[in-house]
Write a protein that holds these residues in place. Structure first.
Motif, PDB file in Angstrom:
ATOM      1  N   UNK A  48       0.832  -1.210   0.000  1.00 36.30           N
ATOM      2  CA  UNK A  48       0.000   0.000   0.000  1.00 36.30           C
ATOM      3  C   UNK A  48       0.863   1.255   0.000  1.00 36.30           C
ATOM      4  N   UNK A  49       1.940   1.225   0.806  1.00 39.77           N
ATOM      5  CA  UNK A  49       2.849   2.376   0.835  1.00 39.77           C
ATOM      6  C   UNK A  49       3.549   2.538  -0.513  1.00 39.77           C
ATOM      7  N   UNK A  50       3.916   1.421  -1.157  1.00 34.85           N
ATOM      8  CA  UNK A  50       4.558   1.503  -2.470  1.00 34.85           C
ATOM      9  C   UNK A  50       3.614   2.117  -3.501  1.00 34.85           C
ATOM     10  N   UNK A  51       2.348   1.727  -3.457  1.00 35.09           N
ATOM     11  CA  UNK A  51       1.387   2.291  -4.410  1.00 35.09           C
ATOM     12  C   UNK A  51       1.178   3.781  -4.176  1.00 35.09           C
ATOM     13  N   UNK A  52       1.065   4.167  -2.912  1.00 33.03           N
ATOM     14  CA  UNK A  52       0.922   5.594  -2.609  1.00 33.03           C
ATOM     15  C   UNK A  52       2.194   6.350  -2.991  1.00 33.03           C
ATOM     16  N   UNK A  53       3.352   5.723  -2.747  1.00 34.88           N
ATOM     17  CA  UNK A  53       4.612   6.365  -3.094  1.00 34.88           C
ATOM     18  C   UNK A  53       4.754   6.584  -4.588  1.00 34.88           C
ATOM     19  N   UNK A  54       4.312   5.606  -5.387  1.00 33.12           N
ATOM     20  CA  UNK A  54       4.342   5.802  -6.836  1.00 33.12           C
ATOM     21  C   UNK A  54       3.429   6.958  -7.224  1.00 33.12           C
ATOM     22  N   UNK A  55       2.288   7.059  -6.561  1.00 33.28           N
ATOM     23  CA  UNK A  55       1.359   8.151  -6.857  1.00 33.28           C
ATOM     24  C   UNK A  55       2.005   9.505  -6.569  1.00 33.28           C
ATOM     25  N   UNK A  56       2.735   9.601  -5.462  1.00 30.12           N
ATOM     26  CA  UNK A  56       3.422  10.851  -5.139  1.00 30.12           C
ATOM     27  C   UNK A  56       4.519  11.131  -6.169  1.00 30.12           C
ATOM     28  N   UNK A  57       5.279  10.094  -6.522  1.00 28.47           N
ATOM     29  CA  UNK A  57       6.324  10.301  -7.525  1.00 28.47           C
ATOM     30  C   UNK A  57       5.715  10.767  -8.843  1.00 28.47           C
TER      31      UNK A  57
END
Length: 303
Positions: A48-57
């Motif tokens: 979940x954090x990876x998906x949110x992190x990709x969204x921020x990137x």
């Protein structure tokens, strides 16, 4: 003078020079340690954090920074943020969504990405732009270094593929930098387009106002502030990225998520490596036990 005395003199001069440099330029603040899901020998990435992190990137960081060593298909590989063990309902049985090239999320992310891929030449010998495919690397925001510098006050935004491995402090440094912007101290005069960050390594003595310096050193009672200046404005602000899972939409949460994503980008096989390491240790412990038992068995009648 003997060789030993010469060596001692050189080392002493180097130490004195370093001390003067530190006194004049100050030091960056030590990154604040954070709890990361991937820390330790049994640590794993939080999908979940990876998906949110990709969204921020994709929303913020990709406006200036490239991710040259990551392809869209990597996002759908096992351990990646958008890996699927099986297809959602409605897909034909002959489609294998565990294959990142057939992963519908990855295909959609590539097709709708904000930058297109330069391909070609076509039948007329011309290069052309097209939507990205899962096999393509994530497109960079600038075609070359010169354009990147022109758009960023002659500063070159670094590629973020290995940033958590390339910087001292790793993910703690990246998080601290993103959340650590401050107003410049009153003793400092920044040029237009410069921003103060105490976690960024630099020489703030160069930015000190003349009245606070004498012969390259701060006057008595004045200290050089830690850190340095960047050409990158604070990239994060509360509410700039809308999360769909109810997570806090704060600078701290954005920074933590994108740092975890960048850690995955730098080491996508970390979970497999750790699993292999644990199995290897278990194997070696069992092997050591068997060898010790064999030793005692073979030599038991010799004592």
């Amino acid at each position: 003078m003997t060789i030993t005395k010469t060596l001692i003199a050189v080392l002493a001069a180097a130490a004195a020079s370093q001390a003067v440099a530190l006194a004049a330029g100050g030091e960056a603040k030590h990154p604040e340690h954070q709890h990361w899901h991937f820390s330790g020998p049994f640590g794993t990435y939080d999908p979940n954090a990876l998906q949110r992190g990709y969204q921020v990137y994709e929303t913020v960081c990709s406006n200036c920074h490239s991710l040259n060593y990551v392809a869209f298909r990597n996002l759908g590989q096992k351990g990646g943020p958008f890996y699927l063990e099986s297809c959602p309902e409605g897909f034909p049985d002959n489609v294998d969504c565990s294959n990142p090239n057939d992963n519908p999320i990855v295909k959609a992310l590539a097709d709708k990405y904000k930058y297109q891929v330069t391909d070609g030449p076509d039948d007329t010998g011309e290069m052309f732009q097209r939507a990205a495919l899962p096999s393509d690397s994530i497109p960079a925001p600038y075609a070359n270094e010169q354009l990147a510098r022109m758009a960023n006050n002659n500063a070159l935004p670094p590629d973020l593929s290995l940033i958590t491995k390339a910087r001292g402090g790793g993910p703690d440094y990246v998080y601290s930098l993103l959340t650590g912007y401050e107003e410049a101290p009153s003793t400092v005069q920044l040029a237009p387009g410069q921003y103060y960050n105490p976690y960024f390594p630099g020489d703030m003595a160069q930015a000190m106002k003349p009245e606070y310096m004498h012969d390259g050193h701060p006057v008595e009672g004045v200290t050089v502030p830690p850190g340095g200046v960047l050409s990158m404005a604070p990239p994060l602000a509360d509410g700039i990225v809308e999360y769909g899972d109810g997570s806090p939409q704060t600078v701290e949460q954005y920074a933590k998520d994108v740092t975890e994503f960048l850690m995955w980008a730098a080491e996508p096989k970390m979970e497999a490596r750790k699993a292999l390491g644990v199995m290897s240790i278990i194997y070696l412990v069992i092997l050591a036990g068997i060898l010790y038992w064999s030793y005692r068995k073979v030599w038991a009648d010799q004592h």
